[in-house]
Design a protein around this motif. Structure first.
Motif, PDB file in Angstrom:
ATOM      1  N   ILE A 152     -38.915 -60.194 -58.093  1.00  0.00           N
ATOM      2  CA  ILE A 152     -38.242 -61.427 -57.745  1.00  0.00           C
ATOM      3  C   ILE A 152     -37.515 -61.432 -56.622  1.00  0.00           C
ATOM      4  CG2 ILE A 152     -36.807 -63.427 -59.457  1.00  0.00           C
ATOM      5  CD1 ILE A 152     -37.869 -62.386 -61.080  1.00  0.00           C
ATOM      6  N   SER A 153     -37.879 -62.083 -55.340  1.00  0.00           N
ATOM      7  CA  SER A 153     -37.312 -62.700 -54.705  1.00  0.00           C
ATOM      8  C   SER A 153     -36.824 -63.871 -54.172  1.00  0.00           C
ATOM      9  CB  SER A 153     -38.515 -62.290 -53.774  1.00  0.00           C
ATOM     10  OG  SER A 153     -38.065 -62.366 -51.610  1.00  0.00           O
ATOM     11  N   SER A 154     -36.488 -64.669 -52.966  1.00  0.00           N
ATOM     12  CA  SER A 154     -35.529 -65.841 -53.300  1.00  0.00           C
ATOM     13  C   SER A 154     -36.289 -66.169 -52.214  1.00  0.00           C
ATOM     14  CB  SER A 154     -34.145 -64.956 -53.397  1.00  0.00           C
ATOM     15  OG  SER A 154     -33.273 -66.108 -52.867  1.00  0.00           O
ATOM     16  N   MET A 155     -35.563 -67.500 -52.067  1.00  0.00           N
ATOM     17  CA  MET A 155     -35.475 -68.241 -50.458  1.00  0.00           C
ATOM     18  C   MET A 155     -34.682 -68.121 -49.317  1.00  0.00           C
ATOM     19  SD  MET A 155     -37.093 -70.765 -51.236  1.00  0.00           S
ATOM     20  CE  MET A 155     -37.706 -70.285 -52.410  1.00  0.00           C
ATOM     21  N   ASN A 156     -33.664 -67.264 -50.014  1.00  0.00           N
ATOM     22  CA  ASN A 156     -33.119 -66.678 -48.642  1.00  0.00           C
ATOM     23  C   ASN A 156     -33.691 -65.595 -47.818  1.00  0.00           C
ATOM     24  OD1 ASN A 156     -32.583 -64.165 -50.513  1.00  0.00           O
ATOM     25  ND2 ASN A 156     -30.774 -65.267 -51.703  1.00  0.00           N
ATOM     26  N   ALA A 157     -34.950 -64.942 -48.331  1.00  0.00           N
ATOM     27  CA  ALA A 157     -36.077 -63.901 -47.972  1.00  0.00           C
ATOM     28  C   ALA A 157     -36.886 -64.517 -46.798  1.00  0.00           C
ATOM     29  CB  ALA A 157     -37.138 -63.078 -49.264  1.00  0.00           C
ATOM     30  N   PHE A 158     -36.742 -65.878 -47.180  1.00  0.00           N
ATOM     31  CA  PHE A 158     -38.010 -66.939 -46.110  1.00  0.00           C
ATOM     32  C   PHE A 158     -36.834 -67.296 -44.926  1.00  0.00           C
ATOM     33  CE2 PHE A 158     -39.678 -67.493 -49.919  1.00  0.00           C
ATOM     34  CZ  PHE A 158     -41.212 -68.039 -49.939  1.00  0.00           C
ATOM     35  N   ARG A 159     -35.527 -67.917 -45.425  1.00  0.00           N
ATOM     36  CA  ARG A 159     -34.254 -68.325 -44.270  1.00  0.00           C
ATOM     37  C   ARG A 159     -33.745 -67.980 -44.834  1.00  0.00           C
ATOM     38  NH1 ARG A 159     -35.223 -74.101 -41.636  1.00  0.00           N
ATOM     39  NH2 ARG A 159     -36.291 -74.051 -44.168  1.00  0.00           N
ATOM     40  N   PRO A 160     -32.901 -66.993 -43.579  1.00  0.00           N
ATOM     41  CA  PRO A 160     -31.496 -66.939 -44.885  1.00  0.00           C
ATOM     42  C   PRO A 160     -30.463 -67.675 -44.850  1.00  0.00           C
ATOM     43  CG  PRO A 160     -31.060 -66.131 -42.583  1.00  0.00           C
ATOM     44  CD  PRO A 160     -32.905 -66.194 -42.935  1.00  0.00           C
ATOM     45  N   LEU A 161     -29.335 -68.052 -45.713  1.00  0.00           N
ATOM     46  CA  LEU A 161     -28.694 -69.012 -46.782  1.00  0.00           C
ATOM     47  C   LEU A 161     -27.581 -68.913 -45.742  1.00  0.00           C
ATOM     48  CD1 LEU A 161     -30.077 -69.227 -50.188  1.00  0.00           C
ATOM     49  CD2 LEU A 161     -31.272 -70.349 -48.221  1.00  0.00           C
ATOM     50  N   THR A 162     -26.779 -69.539 -45.798  1.00  0.00           N
ATOM     51  CA  THR A 162     -25.304 -68.939 -45.329  1.00  0.00           C
ATOM     52  C   THR A 162     -24.635 -68.465 -46.007  1.00  0.00           C
ATOM     53  OG1 THR A 162     -24.938 -71.659 -45.930  1.00  0.00           O
ATOM     54  CG2 THR A 162     -25.877 -71.398 -43.642  1.00  0.00           C
TER      55      THR A 162
END
Ligand SMILES: NC(=O)c1ccc[n+]([C@@H]2O[C@H](COP(=O)([O-])OP(=O)(O)OC[C@H]3O[C@@H](n4cnc5c(N)ncnc54)[C@H](O)[C@@H]3O)[C@@H](O)[C@H]2O)c1
Ligand SMILES: O=C(O)[C@@H](O)[C@@H](O)[C@H](O)[C@H](O)CO
Length: 273
Positions: A152-162
């Protein structure tokens, strides 16, 4: 060809780490109701007890084992227990993960003050927990010559979230490791081992409640911003992940290997303009 063959998980033994959490307990319920043997590995005894009761009421074949994904000995014991109960293992879902408030920047805590142990905690849970479980169950798959790992990855793996540097870096590592292990398993052990990942968008769960909701249940500025940047204008639900999980598990997707599938209502496609 029968279309139901595409999603056949009957009698497959599926081990789910973090299986008593909000996202992964739904996988346990649905995959179990489709005939899979479910093995829940989690730290929370109370959550596992509640889930086990529910699964029993639905006559789902399952076991729950208190297991810390950061303790290899416990994972090895869980592997033995699973084989003892179900005779084999087919799929590992590495679901244990999440962020922690202490590793999150805020108005009160700058990046420069983030404590090393908090950063380490997040990195360990998401990356090392996936790594160690993949070693233990991956070795079994290597011996057996087949098997599947879903991370399970996440959106923050594509571009870091603040605000969440550790969680972002750890999930980027999970995506990277997904590709690495997919190649390694094929090169060294079997062409019938696959390693893929899903990258969910934003779901309201325990590990991100503090970021997305205020005490009165209303959305934070961040929560609202997420919805503005999600073309479908809603949070995801655990059910949103199920069809992709079924597709990845299916033997009909036997040529799908080393990918990270976004399930995000369009979040990762939207530039914000
Ligand atoms: N909620 C989201 O928006 C979202 C988005 C993308 C990815 N994810 C990921 O989905 C997965 C599931 O998270 P969730 O949102 O359902 O959170 P959750 O907090 O509901 O579930 C996490 C589960 O992992 C268990 N756990 C924690 N540490 C553990 C350990 N050391 N060993 C074994 N189990 C442990 C917890 O007890 C809990 O049951 C995580 O990997 C998370 O990072 C969540
Ligand atoms: O606001 C946040 O940062 C969280 O909601 C996300 O990190 C979430 O847990 C997901 O990992 C994003 O895909």
């Amino acid at each position: 060809m029968n279309i139901s063959d595409f999603f056949d998980v009957k009698d497959k033994t599926i081990v789910i780490t973090g299986g008593a959490g909000i996202i992964c307990s739904e996988m346990a319920r649905t995959l179990g109701s489709l005939g899979a043997n479910i093995v829940v590995l989690d730290l929370s005894e109370s959550a596992m007890e509640k889930l086990s009761k529910e699964l029993s009421e639905k006559n789902i074949k399952h076991i729950v084992l208190k297991t810390n994904v950061l303790e290899k000995e416990q994972l090895l014991k869980a592997k033995e227990e699973t084989i003892l109960n179900f005779g084999k293992i087919d799929v590992l879902i590495n679901g244990a993960g999440g962020n922690h408030p202490s590793a999150t920047t805020s108005q009160d805590k700058s990046f420069f003050e983030l404590p090393q142990d908090a950063v380490q905690w997040v990195f360990n849970l998401n990356f090392l927990g996936t790594f160690l479980a993949s070693q233990v169950f991956g070795e079994y798959f290597a011996e057996k010559g087949e098997g599947q790992i879903i991370n399970i990855s996440s959106m923050n793996a594509f571009r870091p979230l603040t605000n969440i540097p550790a969680y972002s870096a750890a999930k980027a590592a999970v995506s990277n490791f997904t590709q690495w292990l997919a190649v390694h398993m094929n090169h060294n052990y079997s062409k019938k081992i696959r390693v893929n990942a899903v990258a969910p968008g934003f779901l309201l769960t325990n590990q991100n409640k503090f970021l997305l909701t205020n005490d009165d249940g209303s959305l934070t500025t961040r929560g609202n911003k997420i919805l503005e940047h999600t073309p479908m204008e809603r949070f995801g639900t655990p059910q949103d992940l199920i069809s992709t999980i079924l597709w990845l598990i299916s033997e009909k997707s036997s040529f799908v290997n080393g990918i990270v599938v976004p399930i995000d209502g369009g979040f990762s496609a939207y530039s914000g303009v």
